[in-house]
Design a protein around this motif. Structure first.
Motif, PDB file in Angstrom:
ATOM      1  N   LEU A 126      -8.744  11.769   6.128  1.00  0.00           N
ATOM      2  CA  LEU A 126      -8.718  10.518   6.463  1.00  0.00           C
ATOM      3  C   LEU A 126      -9.872   9.831   5.670  1.00  0.00           C
ATOM      4  O   LEU A 126      -9.318   8.475   5.090  1.00  0.00           O
ATOM      5  N   CYS A 127     -10.753  10.287   5.325  1.00  0.00           N
ATOM      6  CA  CYS A 127     -11.983   9.454   4.448  1.00  0.00           C
ATOM      7  C   CYS A 127     -11.375   9.147   2.975  1.00  0.00           C
ATOM      8  O   CYS A 127     -11.244   8.130   2.574  1.00  0.00           O
ATOM      9  N   THR A 128     -10.664  10.389   2.485  1.00  0.00           N
ATOM     10  CA  THR A 128      -9.833   9.779   1.201  1.00  0.00           C
ATOM     11  C   THR A 128      -8.892   8.799   1.165  1.00  0.00           C
ATOM     12  O   THR A 128      -9.059   8.011   0.462  1.00  0.00           O
ATOM     13  N   ALA A 129      -8.149   9.104   2.382  1.00  0.00           N
ATOM     14  CA  ALA A 129      -7.049   7.973   2.357  1.00  0.00           C
ATOM     15  C   ALA A 129      -7.569   6.525   2.666  1.00  0.00           C
ATOM     16  O   ALA A 129      -7.183   5.625   1.946  1.00  0.00           O
ATOM     17  N   MET A 130      -8.781   6.545   3.308  1.00  0.00           N
ATOM     18  CA  MET A 130      -9.427   5.233   3.534  1.00  0.00           C
ATOM     19  C   MET A 130      -9.830   4.659   2.302  1.00  0.00           C
ATOM     20  O   MET A 130      -9.629   3.526   1.792  1.00  0.00           O
ATOM     21  N   VAL A 131     -10.644   5.334   1.361  1.00  0.00           N
ATOM     22  CA  VAL A 131     -11.142   4.879   0.263  1.00  0.00           C
ATOM     23  C   VAL A 131     -10.109   4.617  -0.617  1.00  0.00           C
ATOM     24  O   VAL A 131     -10.154   3.592  -1.395  1.00  0.00           O
TER      25      VAL A 131
ATOM     26  N   ILE B  99      -6.932   3.551   0.074  1.00  0.00           N
ATOM     27  CA  ILE B  99      -6.451   2.408   0.312  1.00  0.00           C
ATOM     28  C   ILE B  99      -7.318   1.174  -0.007  1.00  0.00           C
ATOM     29  O   ILE B  99      -6.920   0.079  -0.558  1.00  0.00           O
ATOM     30  N   VAL B 100      -8.449   1.187   0.427  1.00  0.00           N
ATOM     31  CA  VAL B 100      -9.265   0.126   0.203  1.00  0.00           C
ATOM     32  C   VAL B 100      -9.398  -0.213  -1.321  1.00  0.00           C
ATOM     33  O   VAL B 100      -9.186  -1.558  -1.885  1.00  0.00           O
ATOM     34  N   TRP B 101      -9.539   0.726  -2.041  1.00  0.00           N
ATOM     35  CA  TRP B 101      -9.793   0.739  -3.493  1.00  0.00           C
ATOM     36  C   TRP B 101      -8.291   0.097  -4.119  1.00  0.00           C
ATOM     37  O   TRP B 101      -8.468  -0.825  -5.131  1.00  0.00           O
ATOM     38  N   SER B 102      -7.330   0.428  -3.610  1.00  0.00           N
ATOM     39  CA  SER B 102      -5.971   0.078  -4.068  1.00  0.00           C
ATOM     40  C   SER B 102      -5.798  -1.413  -3.565  1.00  0.00           C
ATOM     41  O   SER B 102      -5.297  -2.312  -4.465  1.00  0.00           O
ATOM     42  N   VAL B 103      -6.107  -1.904  -2.598  1.00  0.00           N
ATOM     43  CA  VAL B 103      -5.851  -3.192  -2.279  1.00  0.00           C
ATOM     44  C   VAL B 103      -6.807  -4.103  -2.996  1.00  0.00           C
ATOM     45  O   VAL B 103      -6.623  -5.150  -3.421  1.00  0.00           O
ATOM     46  N   MET B 104      -8.159  -3.500  -3.021  1.00  0.00           N
ATOM     47  CA  MET B 104      -9.075  -4.557  -3.728  1.00  0.00           C
ATOM     48  C   MET B 104      -8.804  -4.722  -5.101  1.00  0.00           C
ATOM     49  O   MET B 104      -9.077  -5.805  -5.801  1.00  0.00           O
TER      50      MET B 104
ATOM     51  N   TYR C  41      -0.838   6.935  -0.285  1.00  0.00           N
ATOM     52  CA  TYR C  41       0.326   6.554  -0.952  1.00  0.00           C
ATOM     53  C   TYR C  41       1.339   6.033  -0.093  1.00  0.00           C
ATOM     54  O   TYR C  41       2.143   4.966  -0.470  1.00  0.00           O
ATOM     55  N   GLY C  42       1.423   6.773   0.988  1.00  0.00           N
ATOM     56  CA  GLY C  42       2.427   5.994   2.076  1.00  0.00           C
ATOM     57  C   GLY C  42       2.136   4.701   2.331  1.00  0.00           C
ATOM     58  O   GLY C  42       2.758   3.687   2.528  1.00  0.00           O
ATOM     59  N   VAL C  43       0.743   4.564   2.828  1.00  0.00           N
ATOM     60  CA  VAL C  43       0.073   3.182   3.450  1.00  0.00           C
ATOM     61  C   VAL C  43       0.491   2.286   2.093  1.00  0.00           C
ATOM     62  O   VAL C  43       0.767   1.007   2.284  1.00  0.00           O
ATOM     63  N   VAL C  44      -0.009   2.598   1.147  1.00  0.00           N
ATOM     64  CA  VAL C  44      -0.293   1.505   0.055  1.00  0.00           C
ATOM     65  C   VAL C  44       1.226   1.050  -0.289  1.00  0.00           C
ATOM     66  O   VAL C  44       1.527  -0.031  -0.595  1.00  0.00           O
TER      67      VAL C  44
ATOM     68  N   ILE D  86       0.583  -8.657   0.570  1.00  0.00           N
ATOM     69  CA  ILE D  86      -0.923  -8.114   0.167  1.00  0.00           C
ATOM     70  C   ILE D  86      -0.605  -7.319  -1.117  1.00  0.00           C
ATOM     71  O   ILE D  86       0.151  -6.486  -1.234  1.00  0.00           O
ATOM     72  N   PRO D  87      -1.553  -7.621  -1.928  1.00  0.00           N
ATOM     73  CA  PRO D  87      -1.567  -6.815  -3.436  1.00  0.00           C
ATOM     74  C   PRO D  87      -2.036  -5.334  -3.306  1.00  0.00           C
ATOM     75  O   PRO D  87      -2.821  -5.136  -2.372  1.00  0.00           O
ATOM     76  N   SER D  88      -1.580  -4.690  -4.085  1.00  0.00           N
ATOM     77  CA  SER D  88      -2.292  -3.280  -4.320  1.00  0.00           C
ATOM     78  C   SER D  88      -1.706  -2.853  -5.676  1.00  0.00           C
ATOM     79  O   SER D  88      -0.917  -3.240  -6.448  1.00  0.00           O
ATOM     80  N   ASP D  89      -2.821  -1.820  -5.975  1.00  0.00           N
ATOM     81  CA  ASP D  89      -2.780  -1.344  -7.286  1.00  0.00           C
ATOM     82  C   ASP D  89      -3.317   0.196  -7.212  1.00  0.00           C
ATOM     83  O   ASP D  89      -4.465   0.472  -7.214  1.00  0.00           O
ATOM     84  N   LEU D  90      -2.402   1.272  -7.158  1.00  0.00           N
ATOM     85  CA  LEU D  90      -2.708   2.607  -7.032  1.00  0.00           C
ATOM     86  C   LEU D  90      -2.989   2.931  -8.454  1.00  0.00           C
ATOM     87  O   LEU D  90      -2.147   3.548  -9.210  1.00  0.00           O
ATOM     88  N   ASN D  91      -4.110   2.866  -8.968  1.00  0.00           N
ATOM     89  CA  ASN D  91      -4.788   3.152 -10.287  1.00  0.00           C
ATOM     90  C   ASN D  91      -4.997   4.788 -10.236  1.00  0.00           C
ATOM     91  O   ASN D  91      -5.587   5.559  -9.356  1.00  0.00           O
ATOM     92  N   ALA D  92      -4.350   5.493 -11.296  1.00  0.00           N
ATOM     93  CA  ALA D  92      -4.558   6.935 -11.511  1.00  0.00           C
ATOM     94  C   ALA D  92      -5.886   7.239 -11.490  1.00  0.00           C
ATOM     95  O   ALA D  92      -6.345   8.239 -10.858  1.00  0.00           O
ATOM     96  N   THR D  93      -6.514   6.485 -12.398  1.00  0.00           N
ATOM     97  CA  THR D  93      -8.125   6.972 -12.522  1.00  0.00           C
ATOM     98  C   THR D  93      -8.916   6.977 -11.233  1.00  0.00           C
ATOM     99  O   THR D  93      -9.596   7.822 -10.889  1.00  0.00           O
ATOM    100  N   HIS D  94      -8.766   5.605 -10.534  1.00  0.00           N
ATOM    101  CA  HIS D  94      -9.357   5.597  -9.281  1.00  0.00           C
ATOM    102  C   HIS D  94      -8.954   6.510  -8.316  1.00  0.00           C
ATOM    103  O   HIS D  94      -9.809   7.151  -7.536  1.00  0.00           O
ATOM    104  N   VAL D  95      -7.703   6.800  -8.475  1.00  0.00           N
ATOM    105  CA  VAL D  95      -7.237   7.992  -7.089  1.00  0.00           C
ATOM    106  C   VAL D  95      -7.774   9.405  -7.750  1.00  0.00           C
ATOM    107  O   VAL D  95      -8.330  10.074  -6.990  1.00  0.00           O
ATOM    108  N   THR D  96      -7.826   9.699  -8.910  1.00  0.00           N
ATOM    109  CA  THR D  96      -8.373  10.930  -9.543  1.00  0.00           C
ATOM    110  C   THR D  96      -9.932  10.912  -9.012  1.00  0.00           C
ATOM    111  O   THR D  96     -10.493  12.227  -8.447  1.00  0.00           O
TER     112      THR D  96
END
Lengths: 519, 243
Positions: free
Chosen positions: A26-31, A33-38, A444-447, A476-486
């Motif tokens: 949950l904590c990982t997903a939260m961070v 999601i927040v990072w992807s949207v921001m 990933y599902g949420v973003v 709502i913009p989102s950017d699932l960045n591979a570096t950020h996810v890692t």
């Protein structure tokens, strides 16, 4: 090896550690999601901010600089430069059809070349569209119908002209026109579903809106007032001119859409007296002829003042969001300008005075503000996520207590303290990895479905967190960045290991005899 | 004493003392114990509950540390093949337990999450590096299976301890203790938790192992169990009264 065996067995036979994994997830997903949207928000802002300025800008504000055509020729000869265009930036007043006068930034642009350097054409709002806006369920967007009208508007917008019916013949008359930011007039009130209605509406002081008869790109006109300056920077008389509105643009940034007006470059040069002009002597305006009559003398031509612009925008061949790419292009442009200034010494600003800015320099305030905001939000959420460390710690502490006898057995058969600690740390890492992977799946599902989820929340609960009437991005913009996810996934695993560390040390320090006697 | 036993002492404990600190109270459990175990010998340490026999076994197996202080009867030592366990580092003691000693406990002490086979192979895993185990895993499993077959559990390899009877669990514990081919098998009341018949079968197993040359020290309070040994050491209140 026994560490792996035990980790596998404990993972598959206990419910309690799965709760720890869930906390990490949950904590990982939260961070994420927040990072992807921001991050998506930042990327969208950067895109929007960059759209109308090209990659690099050569700027000499207010009075402008001459021989820009030659500079553009030299710039475009460089293999790294795709195109360059002259523009004028100034401030002025706009008189609107409802009698209001607003201060605006006025940009004089040459439509065709400006379109090559910037994404101007893409920002033009009134153009024919075939597919409705994703939220436009009832297909109410006026641009879906009457394609011919909007095609005219679009073409007019690109060239900053209004096509009008001729008094004679069939060839349309082109009148120099302006393109307003979509929020300049205040007539375009954005719908809940993210588009502007065909019927313009004016906002009333009480917050309500009422229809107005003027559709600016169709039949509206505005008056532009500017204050020309001479080459010494001294103000000359105010100049006013009425222009038809060719189109409106929507960059996505309210500050730009609310305060910017595009005018045809030639027209603005004329108004600001920055056009090509003949310089004459002013000492013999009136002469006396042979009959003794006073007549206006033919002025003595001293020379010609070339046309001026305040900016030349440059677009690089390689389109990149990397600061390095823009900086490299800026260096190249500076080199070209250095030679240009040398060749036209005394006629153009020196290479040390001229301002050469990248798109990032020009939007630095906005970008930095959002970057700082993103960092702050991330810090807060990451801090909140530290609860996962304590959850893992509490669960592992309880598990070490429960498994005291197992620890004694391991020590009795020769497992070292390091080995026992390693077992629990490996277990912590496995819990962290499991949690991180599950967290990534959730994120990933949420973003990737964030807009669908948002819409569902709106429909079922009336909860619209991202209201297109407030936020200028309708999605709502989102950017699932591979570096950020890692980074976040590694953080999740690390947090779990940190949580497991103390219980692991406790396990390692246990006396084997006491552990074996534990009931 | 069987023919397998010879005169060389594989383990020699001299003047061994152990005192536990219970709050402010010092409780002496062993008061200068001397004991020799010769290679191939089956020694029974017989004593009543609280006599210190389990503590002595833990010290001999390197699970616990004896008091180091020298007394008027001389310095303490527990020599295994000439090296004093009391002076071993923690790492060396771990190594000693891994390779030289095998433990059998009264309450079996099996890991409940593992299968019978895994409970035996895990002891081999502790004695090998990851790569070594990975390269020899087939051999290790075969050896563990053979041991389990020998103790009569060849058909129970994939069962969990909870699915076994007490006697079967103790047989798994014996197989685990033997998997690393230890020099010394230490058993703490191995039949203490079993019924008479099952206990007897476990003792038969010990007798068989001893006949095969296994050096063993068995702690018990049961005279019948002690009777199976080559030699009986009687412990009363932390001191050896007869050997």
């Amino acid at each position: 090896m026994y560490q792996f065996l035990l980790t596998h067995r404990y993972l598959t036979s206990k419910v309690m550690p799965l709760l720890a994994a869930l906390a990490v997830a949950l904590c990982t997903a939260m961070v994420i999601i927040v990072w992807s949207v921001m991050g998506g928000f930042l990327v969208m802002l950067i895109n929007s901010g960059r759209t109308l300025v090209g990659d690099v800008t050569i700027s000499w504000p207010i009075t402008g600089f001459a021989h820009y055509e030659e500079l553009i020729k030299r710039l475009e000869a460089d293999p790294d430069v795709a195109a360059a265009t002259p523009t004028i930036e100034t401030y002025g007043l706009i008189g609107l059809p409802d009698g209001r006068t607003e201060t605006v930034q006025i940009k004089g642009v040459d439509g065709p070349s400006y379109t090559k350097v910037t994404g101007f054409a893409d920002t033009l709002y009134w153009k024919p569209i075939d597919t409705p806006h994703p939220k436009d369920k009832y297909k109410d967007d006026p641009r879906l119908q009457n394609h011919k009208l909007w095609e005219f508007c679009f073409e007019g917008g690109k060239n900053l002209v209004r096509y009008e019916k001729p008094e004679r013949g069939n060839v349309a008359v082109e009148r120099p026109a302006v393109v307003l930011g979509v929020s300049v007039s205040g007539f375009n009130i954005r719908e809940q579903w993210g588009f502007y209605p065909g019927q313009a509406r004016a906002r009333q002081p009480d917050g309500t809106t009422k229809p107005v008869n003027t559709i600016l790109p169709v039949d509206g006109s505005v008056t532009i007032n500017v204050l020309p300056m001479d080459t010494k920077g001294r103000a000359v008389d105010m100049v006013a001119r009425t222009f038809p509105v060719a189109n409106e643009f929507h960059s996505g940034l309210y500050e730009i859409d609310h305060k910017t007006v595009f005018v045809q470059l030639d027209a603005l040069q004329n108004m600001l007296k920055m056009n090509r002009a003949t310089r004459v002597a002013t000492d013999s305006v009136v002469t006396t002829n042979a009959k003794g009559e006073e007549t206006f003398a033919t002025p003595t031509v001293l020379g010609e003042d070339p046309a001026r612009v305040t900016n030349v925008l440059v677009r690089g061949k390689t389109q990149s969001f990397e600061s390095k790419a823009a900086d490299a292009l800026a260096d190249k442009v500076a080199g070209i300008y250095r030679q240009f200034a040398k060749d036209f010494e005394g006629q153009v600003p020196s290479s040390t005075s001229i301002r050469i800015l990248t798109w990032e320099d020009q939007n630095r305030t906005m970008i930095n503000a959002v970057r700082k905001e993103t960092a702050l939000v991330l810090f807060i959420f990451s801090f909140v996520s530290m609860t996962a460390v304590f959850l893992v710690l509490a669960i592992f502490w309880a598990m070490v207590s429960e498994k005291t006898k197992d620890i004694g057995i391991l020590r009795a058969i020769g497992a070292s303290r390091k080995g026992v600690a390693g077992t629990w740390l490996l277990y912590g890492a496995a819990i962290g990895l499991l949690g991180a992977v599950v967290g990534f799946a959730i994120a990933y599902g949420v973003v990737t479905n964030i807009n669908a989820i948002h819409e569902w929340l709106g429909e079922k609960l009336g909860l619209y967190i991202w209201d297109p009437k407030i936020y200028y991005f309708s999605r709502i913009p989102s950017d699932l960045n591979a570096t950020h996810v890692t980074i976040v996934l590694a953080g999740g695993v690390l947090a779990s290991c940190v949580g497991a560390l103390w219980p692991a040390l406790r396990a390692a320090r246990m006396s084997p005899v006491r552990a074996l006697r534990f009931e | 004493m069987t023919a397998a036993a010879n005169n060389s002492a594989v383990l020699r404990a001299t003047n061994v003392r152990k005192t536990y600190q219970l709050g402010r109270l010092r409780v002496p459990v062993l008061r200068g114990v001397n004991i020799d175990v010769r290679r191939g010998e089956f020694v029974a340490i017989l004593g009543a509950s609280g006599s210190g026999k389990s503590t002595l076994l833990h010290l001999l197996g390197g699970l616990d540390a004896a008091d180091k202080a020298t007394t008027d009867t001389g310095p303490a030592s527990i020599e295994f093949e000439g090296s004093d366990l009391i002076r071993f580092s923690t790492g060396r003691l771990d190594e000693y337990r891994r390779r030289r000693v095998g433990f059998v406990f009264q309450f079996y002490h099996l890991l409940p999450e593992l299968t019978v086979l895994q409970n035996v192979t895990i002891a081999a895993m502790t004695a090998m590096g990851k790569l070594e185990y990975w390269s020899k895993r087939g051999e290790v499993r075969a050896h563990a299976s053979a041991l389990l077959e020998r103790v009569g559990l060849g058909h129970r390899l994939q069962h969990r301890p909870a699915e076994l009877s007490g006697g079967e669990r103790q047989r798994v514990a014996i197989a685990r203790a033997l998997v690393n081919k230890p020099d010394l098998l230490l058993a703490d009341e191995p039949t203490g938790n079993l019924d008479r018949v099952t206990g007897a079968s476990i003792l038969d197993l010990f007798t068989d192992l001893h006949k095969g040359g296994q050096t063993m020290v068995v702690v018990t309070h049961d005279e019948a169990t002690a009777a199976r040994a080559d030699r009986v050491v009687r412990l009363v209140d932390g001191s050896v009264v007869a050997a």
